[in-house]
Design a protein around this motif. Structure first.
Motif, mmCIF file in Angstrom:
data_model
loop_
_atom_site.group_PDB
_atom_site.id
_atom_site.type_symbol
_atom_site.label_atom_id
_atom_site.label_comp_id
_atom_site.label_asym_id
_atom_site.label_seq_id
_atom_site.Cartn_x
_atom_site.Cartn_y
_atom_site.Cartn_z
ATOM 1 N N UNK B 147 0.778 -1.148 0.069
ATOM 2 C CA UNK B 147 0.074 0.037 0.042
ATOM 3 C C UNK B 147 1.077 1.275 -0.056
ATOM 4 N N UNK B 148 1.411 1.569 -1.064
ATOM 5 C CA UNK B 148 2.417 2.721 -1.141
ATOM 6 C C UNK B 148 1.745 4.077 -0.745
ATOM 7 N N UNK B 149 2.426 5.024 -0.418
ATOM 8 C CA UNK B 149 1.954 6.140 -0.001
ATOM 9 C C UNK B 149 2.925 7.148 0.984
ATOM 10 N N UNK B 150 2.208 8.014 1.651
ATOM 11 C CA UNK B 150 2.976 8.776 2.701
ATOM 12 C C UNK B 150 3.687 7.673 3.414
ATOM 13 N N UNK B 151 3.284 7.044 4.016
ATOM 14 C CA UNK B 151 3.749 5.883 4.853
ATOM 15 C C UNK B 151 3.643 4.664 4.202
ATOM 16 N N UNK B 152 4.280 3.933 3.549
ATOM 17 C CA UNK B 152 3.874 2.822 2.662
ATOM 18 C C UNK B 152 3.877 1.686 3.548
ATOM 19 N N UNK B 153 2.863 0.716 3.525
ATOM 20 C CA UNK B 153 2.615 -0.368 4.317
ATOM 21 C C UNK B 153 2.881 -1.825 3.476
ATOM 22 N N UNK B 154 3.918 -2.631 3.758
ATOM 23 C CA UNK B 154 4.139 -3.831 3.190
ATOM 24 C C UNK B 154 3.407 -4.861 4.159
ATOM 25 N N UNK B 155 2.523 -5.700 3.544
ATOM 26 C CA UNK B 155 1.834 -6.682 4.524
ATOM 27 C C UNK B 155 1.939 -7.943 4.169
ATOM 28 N N UNK B 156 2.122 -8.582 4.940
ATOM 29 C CA UNK B 156 2.368 -10.212 4.931
ATOM 30 C C UNK B 156 0.914 -10.765 5.200
ATOM 31 N N UNK B 157 0.028 -11.272 4.029
ATOM 32 C CA UNK B 157 -1.131 -11.915 4.395
ATOM 33 C C UNK B 157 -1.190 -13.340 4.240
ATOM 34 N N UNK B 158 -1.819 -13.948 5.040
ATOM 35 C CA UNK B 158 -1.762 -15.457 5.359
ATOM 36 C C UNK B 158 -3.349 -15.841 5.072
ATOM 37 N N UNK B 159 -3.925 -16.438 4.090
ATOM 38 C CA UNK B 159 -5.230 -16.730 3.923
ATOM 39 C C UNK B 159 -5.970 -15.521 4.611
ATOM 40 N N UNK B 160 -5.836 -14.367 3.864
ATOM 41 C CA UNK B 160 -6.317 -13.093 4.367
ATOM 42 C C UNK B 160 -6.067 -12.391 5.532
ATOM 43 N N UNK B 161 -5.371 -13.165 6.270
ATOM 44 C CA UNK B 161 -5.088 -12.578 7.774
ATOM 45 C C UNK B 161 -3.727 -11.817 7.660
ATOM 46 N N UNK B 162 -3.818 -10.765 8.279
ATOM 47 C CA UNK B 162 -2.479 -10.027 8.217
ATOM 48 C C UNK B 162 -1.565 -10.544 9.559
ATOM 49 N N UNK B 163 -0.483 -11.170 8.974
ATOM 50 C CA UNK B 163 0.463 -11.766 9.807
ATOM 51 C C UNK B 163 1.261 -10.638 10.313
ATOM 52 N N UNK B 164 1.985 -9.844 9.595
ATOM 53 C CA UNK B 164 3.023 -8.851 10.064
ATOM 54 C C UNK B 164 3.037 -7.898 8.909
#
Lengths: 300, 300
Positions: B147-164
């Motif tokens: 999710x790039x932007x002012x504060x980009x977020x890089x998200x590890x999804x596991x079966x739709x769940x945010x792990x980290x």
């Protein structure tokens, strides 16, 4: 030539400092606007500020360094290539007549830096020659000189000659983040705890800088750091990254001497010590005038 | 309960978007001030903007995400720890009564990021659940969401769940340098050549970021880059460093999906491709509303 009088000028981006000198002595001084703040042509500004001096002495020689020699200054003094000895700088200086003055402007220096990129300095070449003139041990062998600031310069000196250098815009990025970012707000630069500064130095050594910057915010939200502590951490990240880039470029085996504002120099010496490198502090206040004398000679 | 009508609100730092919804449909919408721009208490602002809706429907449920739940918002919804499923987010939501409304605010998420530091998001947890709801393939297996932007977020999804996840303040630092630094001036963000952007991506991969920032200036002075070209190089340095931090944290083997403003997503996909990683673009426009529905359920 006015009894050996001359005008020495340090004309940077944000301010102009003029000194009426005789030999090593400063007889009078004046302050004016920096190149970026001028509301009139550079020459007109100079003539206005020096009116009294010019009335007293005819044909005063004028020696300048700094942004006065940039494209936006009074007249361009193109960058001279390294190696940058005092003699080489003098040879590349530009000289011209203005209302009966002979004006000389020291050139900046350019090199390919240790990271393989083009690099430039303008003004620091003169400070460096002054530091060498005032501190003769710097003229012997190889030295790493640090001039921390808005755009920190790390300079490889070989027997007093600038062989190569690296610019790191640590001060500018720190100021933008401290004053205008959402990472930390309401902190007091005079109250940054040294402990958090050192934590920042250590942190940037173990992770990439850009994601570590967000920790300035999260360590307040989650770990309860105060704004002053967070600013110290940010300062450690930036100065640590500055020092790390320099040591990676020039190695850790050279003697290091840091020239600049004392509080800032202390932070740099702390960060260097955390990398196991000892540095000495050099008083920078008289370096520009000494550098202009070293480059241009003192009129008799 | 007003015929299944409800109010969905995306209340961030800089703006408030309110939607009067029925099931999946948006019936009406309104815009207001962000949390950082409020000139009145959040509740008063909300009540004023929803006066007409409240007259038509009694007891409208209200679902919010974003900075409205921060310490500076309407009421604090403390960060929920990862893993962040839609159900877990709903369980950690705060609910309270306001003038006959039941207001629910989704919590942000917190985790220890791959660099070992505390990390936070607020608002993105809802966007992510919406992206998963609208793009069922994202709910299967492991994915890296950008999710790039002012504060980009890089998200590890596991079966739709945010792990980290990892936050990189690339957009904020870029904006500060582009708009307020001495590194480049007078450039047009719409005219950054892709060639210089890619040169910046390549450059940050081979050298430290902080000294490379000064090249934005020297490559204009010495190599003749135009301001637009230099800005493209700067953008490449920052987005490249953002992508590099993410790939170093999460590896290069996960499928990557980028959600955000299309022009920005294209730059991120270009930088990812230069690292040999293929990414897909996900339309983000409907994600917040879909996320609020996924988290809070749709009233009948």
């Amino acid at each position: 030539m006015g009894d050996g009088h001359y005008i020495a000028g340090d004309w940077g981006t944000t301010r102009l400092r003029l000194s009426l000198c005789q030999g090593d002595a400063v007889v009078d001084s004046a302050a004016g606007d920096g190149i970026a703040a001028l509301a009139e042509p550079a020459e007109a500004h100079f003539l206005r500020l020096t009116e009294n001096w010019r009335r007293r002495f005819a044909n005063l020689p004028v020696f300048f360094c700094g942004m006065v020699g940039s494209r936006l200054g009074w007249r361009e003094a193109p960058y001279a290539p390294c190696p940058g000895s005092a003699d080489a700088i003098a040879r590349h200086a530009i000289r011209f007549q203005s209302h009966g003055f002979t004006v000389a402007i020291a050139p900046g220096l350019t090199c390919t830096n240790p990271l393989g990129a083009p690099d430039v300095m303008r003004g620091e070449e003169t400070q460096i020659q002054g530091a060498v003139a005032l501190n003769p041990h710097l003229a012997k062998g190889r030295q790493l000189l640090a001039l921390p600031g808005t755009h920190s310069k790390w300079v490889l000196l070989d027997n007093g000659v600038v062989k190569q250098f690296l610019t790191v815009p640590a001060g500018e990025v720190f100021a933008l983040l401290a004053d205008h970012s959402t990472l930390t707000r309401g902190a007091d630069r005079g109250r940054m705890p040294l402990e958090n500064f050192r934590a920042g130095v250590a942190r940037q050594a173990e992770t990439a800088l850009l994601p570590a910057l967000f920790e300035v915010r999260t360590r307040q939200l989650i770990e309860g750091l105060s704004p002053d502590q967070a600013l110290g951490f940010l300062s450690g990240l930036m100065i640590g990254a500055d020092v790390a880039a320099a040591l990676q470029s020039f190695g850790r085996d050279l003697p290091v001497a840091a020239i600049g504002e004392p509080a800032l120099v202390r932070l740099y010496l702390t960060a260097l010590a955390d990398y196991g490198v000892h540095g000495e502090s050099i008083d920078g206040s008289a370096c520009v005038l000494a550098g202009l004398r070293a480059i241009f000679g003192v009129p008799n």
